[in-house]
Design a protein around this motif. Sequence first.
Motif, PDB file in Angstrom:
ATOM      1  N   MET A 192      12.745  11.075  16.754  1.00  0.00           N
ATOM      2  CA  MET A 192      11.921  11.201  17.933  1.00  0.00           C
ATOM      3  C   MET A 192      11.194  12.546  17.912  1.00  0.00           C
ATOM      4  SD  MET A 192      14.239   9.827  21.075  1.00  0.00           S
ATOM      5  CE  MET A 192      12.814   9.700  22.115  1.00  0.00           C
ATOM      6  N   THR A 193       9.971  12.546  18.395  1.00  0.00           N
ATOM      7  CA  THR A 193       9.202  13.785  18.495  1.00  0.00           C
ATOM      8  C   THR A 193       9.675  14.568  19.714  1.00  0.00           C
ATOM      9  OG1 THR A 193       7.284  12.788  17.440  1.00  0.00           O
ATOM     10  CG2 THR A 193       6.894  14.758  18.749  1.00  0.00           C
ATOM     11  N   VAL A 194      10.067  15.829  19.484  1.00  0.00           N
ATOM     12  CA  VAL A 194      10.528  16.675  20.591  1.00  0.00           C
ATOM     13  C   VAL A 194       9.526  17.780  20.913  1.00  0.00           C
ATOM     14  CG1 VAL A 194      12.977  16.189  20.262  1.00  0.00           C
ATOM     15  CG2 VAL A 194      11.918  18.078  19.013  1.00  0.00           C
ATOM     16  N   ALA A 195       8.587  18.031  20.018  1.00  0.00           N
ATOM     17  CA  ALA A 195       7.550  19.037  20.265  1.00  0.00           C
ATOM     18  C   ALA A 195       6.407  18.786  19.297  1.00  0.00           C
ATOM     19  CB  ALA A 195       8.101  20.443  20.079  1.00  0.00           C
ATOM     20  N   SER A 196       5.219  19.213  19.690  1.00  0.00           N
ATOM     21  CA  SER A 196       4.040  19.030  18.853  1.00  0.00           C
ATOM     22  C   SER A 196       3.177  20.280  18.962  1.00  0.00           C
ATOM     23  CB  SER A 196       3.270  17.803  19.335  1.00  0.00           C
ATOM     24  OG  SER A 196       2.191  17.547  18.488  1.00  0.00           O
ATOM     25  N   TYR A 197       2.628  20.707  17.812  1.00  0.00           N
ATOM     26  CA  TYR A 197       1.884  21.971  17.763  1.00  0.00           C
ATOM     27  C   TYR A 197       0.609  21.815  16.950  1.00  0.00           C
ATOM     28  CZ  TYR A 197       6.447  23.615  19.201  1.00  0.00           C
ATOM     29  OH  TYR A 197       7.628  23.787  19.873  1.00  0.00           O
ATOM     30  N   PRO A 198      -0.389  22.641  17.243  1.00  0.00           N
ATOM     31  CA  PRO A 198      -1.648  22.579  16.496  1.00  0.00           C
ATOM     32  C   PRO A 198      -1.597  23.336  15.165  1.00  0.00           C
ATOM     33  CG  PRO A 198      -1.844  24.182  18.252  1.00  0.00           C
ATOM     34  CD  PRO A 198      -0.493  23.528  18.404  1.00  0.00           C
ATOM     35  N   ASP A 199      -0.499  24.102  14.923  1.00  0.00           N
ATOM     36  CA  ASP A 199      -0.408  24.857  13.669  1.00  0.00           C
ATOM     37  C   ASP A 199       1.018  24.820  13.131  1.00  0.00           C
ATOM     38  OD1 ASP A 199       1.116  27.162  14.801  1.00  0.00           O
ATOM     39  OD2 ASP A 199      -0.753  27.512  15.885  1.00  0.00           O
ATOM     40  N   TYR A 200       1.124  24.986  11.821  1.00  0.00           N
ATOM     41  CA  TYR A 200       2.429  24.909  11.156  1.00  0.00           C
ATOM     42  C   TYR A 200       3.368  26.055  11.548  1.00  0.00           C
ATOM     43  CZ  TYR A 200       6.000  24.650   7.591  1.00  0.00           C
ATOM     44  OH  TYR A 200       7.201  24.589   6.960  1.00  0.00           O
ATOM     45  N   PRO A 201       2.897  27.306  11.639  1.00  0.00           N
ATOM     46  CA  PRO A 201       3.831  28.386  11.994  1.00  0.00           C
ATOM     47  C   PRO A 201       4.560  28.154  13.321  1.00  0.00           C
ATOM     48  CG  PRO A 201       1.815  29.327  11.117  1.00  0.00           C
ATOM     49  CD  PRO A 201       1.566  27.849  11.291  1.00  0.00           C
ATOM     50  N   SER A 202       3.906  27.528  14.280  1.00  0.00           N
ATOM     51  CA  SER A 202       4.571  27.248  15.561  1.00  0.00           C
ATOM     52  C   SER A 202       5.696  26.232  15.378  1.00  0.00           C
ATOM     53  CB  SER A 202       3.564  26.738  16.582  1.00  0.00           C
ATOM     54  OG  SER A 202       2.583  27.715  16.840  1.00  0.00           O
TER      55      SER A 202
END
Length: 153
Positions: free
Chosen positions: A1-11
């Motif tokens: 399951m997706t628990v978080a989503s970010y626009p960049d890999y470092p995050s």
Amino acid sequence: MTVASYPDYPSAQYTVDFLSDNQFPVERAAIVGTDLTLVETVLGRMTTARAALAGAATGAWFGLFIGLLFGIFTVGNWWAVILVGLAIGAVWGAIFGAIAHAMTGGRRDFTSASSLRANQYAVTVDATFADQARQLIGRMNWQGGQRPAGATG
């Protein structure tokens, strides 16, 4: 399951590192890049001379390897065997590099490096650990005090 989503890999990486620091079983987590884009960065012009030089370097490594193999079994001046192998490899590599480039007929006279980039990075975990991950992520302190723009979760 997706628990978080970010626009960049470092995050996303920061999030998984935070989960790890808080004893979360990160072997149950993954960072999934979506909306992939292939980016080919042109590094420079490829000439016959440059192709010959690249071939010489590759051939020298191969010649060094062969020279070392023969040098192991040589009684006497084994350095000479290694150097001759290196030189012969460099010469043949240069010849083959130049011929290979000339055979392309100018259809690809540049060098490049390809990479895949994602527009979105999702942190996913096994469904049984999703609530625990969400609770930990809710307590996360972002570097600089700001969540990345476009972050969810």
